[in-house]
Design a protein around this motif. Structure first.
Motif, mmCIF file in Angstrom:
data_model
loop_
_atom_site.group_PDB
_atom_site.id
_atom_site.type_symbol
_atom_site.label_atom_id
_atom_site.label_comp_id
_atom_site.label_asym_id
_atom_site.label_seq_id
_atom_site.Cartn_x
_atom_site.Cartn_y
_atom_site.Cartn_z
ATOM 1 N N GLN A 86 -14.390 14.035 -41.177
ATOM 2 C CA GLN A 86 -13.975 15.341 -40.662
ATOM 3 C C GLN A 86 -13.269 16.137 -41.756
ATOM 4 O O GLN A 86 -12.382 15.631 -42.439
ATOM 5 N N GLY A 87 -13.696 17.398 -41.935
ATOM 6 C CA GLY A 87 -13.101 18.262 -42.944
ATOM 7 C C GLY A 87 -13.851 18.284 -44.257
ATOM 8 O O GLY A 87 -13.532 19.094 -45.131
ATOM 9 N N ASP A 88 -14.855 17.412 -44.414
ATOM 10 C CA ASP A 88 -15.635 17.364 -45.658
ATOM 11 C C ASP A 88 -16.826 18.318 -45.580
ATOM 12 O O ASP A 88 -17.426 18.507 -44.516
ATOM 13 N N VAL A 89 -17.192 18.881 -46.732
ATOM 14 C CA VAL A 89 -18.388 19.706 -46.842
ATOM 15 C C VAL A 89 -19.154 19.274 -48.083
ATOM 16 O O VAL A 89 -18.569 18.992 -49.130
ATOM 17 N N ILE A 90 -20.477 19.180 -47.954
ATOM 18 C CA ILE A 90 -21.340 18.831 -49.080
ATOM 19 C C ILE A 90 -22.344 19.953 -49.290
ATOM 20 O O ILE A 90 -22.813 20.567 -48.324
ATOM 21 N N ASP B 212 -9.268 22.965 -47.201
ATOM 22 C CA ASP B 212 -7.889 23.235 -46.806
ATOM 23 C C ASP B 212 -7.883 24.261 -45.682
ATOM 24 O O ASP B 212 -8.946 24.724 -45.226
ATOM 25 N N ALA B 213 -6.692 24.640 -45.222
ATOM 26 C CA ALA B 213 -6.578 25.533 -44.068
ATOM 27 C C ALA B 213 -7.242 26.887 -44.329
ATOM 28 O O ALA B 213 -7.931 27.432 -43.450
ATOM 29 N N ARG B 214 -7.057 27.460 -45.528
ATOM 30 C CA ARG B 214 -7.639 28.754 -45.848
ATOM 31 C C ARG B 214 -9.161 28.679 -45.874
ATOM 32 O O ARG B 214 -9.846 29.573 -45.360
ATOM 33 N N GLN B 215 -9.702 27.616 -46.436
ATOM 34 C CA GLN B 215 -11.148 27.454 -46.507
ATOM 35 C C GLN B 215 -11.755 27.239 -45.125
ATOM 36 O O GLN B 215 -12.835 27.763 -44.818
ATOM 37 N N ARG B 216 -11.047 26.506 -44.263
ATOM 38 C CA ARG B 216 -11.527 26.325 -42.891
ATOM 39 C C ARG B 216 -11.516 27.645 -42.123
ATOM 40 O O ARG B 216 -12.412 27.903 -41.309
ATOM 41 N N GLU B 217 -10.544 28.491 -42.403
ATOM 42 C CA GLU B 217 -10.481 29.794 -41.751
ATOM 43 C C GLU B 217 -11.644 30.680 -42.195
ATOM 44 O O GLU B 217 -12.249 31.383 -41.374
ATOM 45 N N LEU B 218 -11.976 30.652 -43.476
ATOM 46 C CA LEU B 218 -13.123 31.428 -43.966
ATOM 47 C C LEU B 218 -14.412 30.946 -43.305
ATOM 48 O O LEU B 218 -15.273 31.754 -42.916
ATOM 49 N N GLU C 283 -22.759 41.325 -39.833
ATOM 50 C CA GLU C 283 -23.559 40.620 -40.828
ATOM 51 C C GLU C 283 -22.925 40.701 -42.217
ATOM 52 O O GLU C 283 -22.929 39.727 -42.974
ATOM 53 N N GLN C 284 -22.354 41.852 -42.525
ATOM 54 C CA GLN C 284 -21.704 42.002 -43.828
ATOM 55 C C GLN C 284 -20.495 41.082 -43.930
ATOM 56 O O GLN C 284 -20.205 40.534 -45.000
ATOM 57 N N LEU C 285 -19.806 40.896 -42.811
ATOM 58 C CA LEU C 285 -18.642 40.007 -42.819
ATOM 59 C C LEU C 285 -19.054 38.553 -43.043
ATOM 60 O O LEU C 285 -18.303 37.786 -43.646
ATOM 61 N N ILE C 286 -20.239 38.174 -42.547
ATOM 62 C CA ILE C 286 -20.734 36.823 -42.848
ATOM 63 C C ILE C 286 -20.858 36.661 -44.359
ATOM 64 O O ILE C 286 -20.395 35.672 -44.938
ATOM 65 N N ARG C 287 -21.502 37.642 -44.993
ATOM 66 C CA ARG C 287 -21.704 37.578 -46.442
ATOM 67 C C ARG C 287 -20.376 37.583 -47.189
ATOM 68 O O ARG C 287 -20.164 36.785 -48.109
ATOM 69 N N LEU C 288 -19.459 38.469 -46.795
ATOM 70 C CA LEU C 288 -18.182 38.565 -47.501
ATOM 71 C C LEU C 288 -17.378 37.275 -47.370
ATOM 72 O O LEU C 288 -16.799 36.790 -48.354
ATOM 73 N N HIS C 289 -17.339 36.720 -46.171
ATOM 74 C CA HIS C 289 -16.580 35.476 -45.994
ATOM 75 C C HIS C 289 -17.265 34.308 -46.710
ATOM 76 O O HIS C 289 -16.585 33.413 -47.224
#
Length: 315
Positions: A67-71, A114-120, A155-161
């Protein structure tokens, strides 16, 4: 008289990551025994474990993600995912097109967010759900259908985030290399899957003429790597396996009595009937004509009236 230069010099901002297209956006609630045999494509993809654990293979390496990992999976990398048969995992998968050179950083990388990356990431999913219709939980359906009532800029917000997500990960000093999540068991399973796919590839080309290079390049492997894993899982070389497939097919065709030896040699792409006969005798231990007579003799010996008998397995 010279004109005054424009005092307002335009400075084009540098863009480290530019994402213009997304391919798919999924949120899966997998069963504990879920298994996806794998795929490859010419764009990037990342897999995030929102709950539980999963096993992931990328080409011939296997990883265990918590949990929390991304590949990240790079373009043309064969990859797949399995649940661990213990916990039903929730997984986010997003695939996208990005030609930026900085993307090379993400090859063979695994991160713990981290918390900021999970929020994005949460903002990407939130805006994705607002911009497009489901299903988001069908692994075979990658089509994104726009909502006519989508909020302005969703859609633009998807790209920006997504771009912010990539920048944040690129700048992070806490990134983990794939080696920290390597799983010998998953690696073994992924190699076995790969060898099975190589066998299927050769079987589907049994009436063709493929070379060793075609086999290993079809699966993005080096020659030495392909030879090593195939030999370790089958006990024979790639091309010997392919020749055996052809000769098993030849034996079947001889038993069916639909083609003569020259036709069989031609259908199986041998250069001549003499080459076919030589290979057949080397691998089977007898010539095609000897094999044909043996089969006929065996069939006749199994019946009184000349028709083959039917046998049933005894229990």
């Amino acid at each position: 008289m010279a004109e005054n230069p424009d005092p307002f010099v335009r400075t084009r901002l540098k863009e480290s990551f530019v994402v213009k297209d997304i391919i798919s956006l999924h949120y899966f609630e997998f069963s504990k025994d879920f298994r996806f045999e794998g795929e490859k494509h010419d764009f990037w993809e990342f897999v995030y474990v929102d709950k539980g654990e999963i096993e992931v293979f990328a080409d011939t390496e296997g990883y265990c993600l918590q949990q929390g990992d991304v590949i990240f999976h790079k373009p043309n990398e064969f990859h797949g995912v399995w649940a661990n048969r213990k916990v039903a995992p929730n997984v986010i998968i997003l695939s996208f097109v990005c030609q930026s050179r900085e993307m090379a950083f993400f090859e063979n990388k695994i991160f713990t967010l981290d918390a900021r990356q999970r929020e994005l990431l949460a903002q990407m999913i939130k805006n994705g759900f607002a911009a497009f219709y489901p299903p988001f939980d069908d692994p075979r359906n990658h089509t994104l259908n726009r909502r006519p009532d989508a909020p302005i800029g969703a859609e633009q917000l998807i790209r920006l985030h997504l771009e912010m997500f990539l920048i944040h990960l690129r700048s992070s000093s806490d990134s983990a290399t794939g080696e920290l999540r390597l799983s010998p068991l998953t690696k073994q399973r992924s190699e076995a899957e790969l060898v099975n796919r190589m066998c299927d590839y050769m079987e589907s080309n049994v009436f063709g003429e493929i070379r060793l290079e075609q086999v290993y390049t079809a699966f993005n492997l080096s020659k030495s790597h392909a030879l090593a894993i195939f030999k370790s899982h089958t006990g024979i070389s790639i091309m010997k396996y392919y020749r055996q497939l052809k000769l098993e097919q030849a034996k079947k065709m001889i038993r069916e009595h639909r083609h003569n030896f020259s036709e069989i040699a031609d259908l199986l792409h041998y250069s001549s009937v003499h080459t076919f006969s030589r290979h057949f005798k080397t691998f089977v231990g007898m010539s095609p004509s000897q094999y044909a007579r043996t089969v006929i003799a065996r069939m006749q010996s199994n019946s009184v009236d000349g028709s083959p008998k039917t046998f049933h397995n005894q229990r």
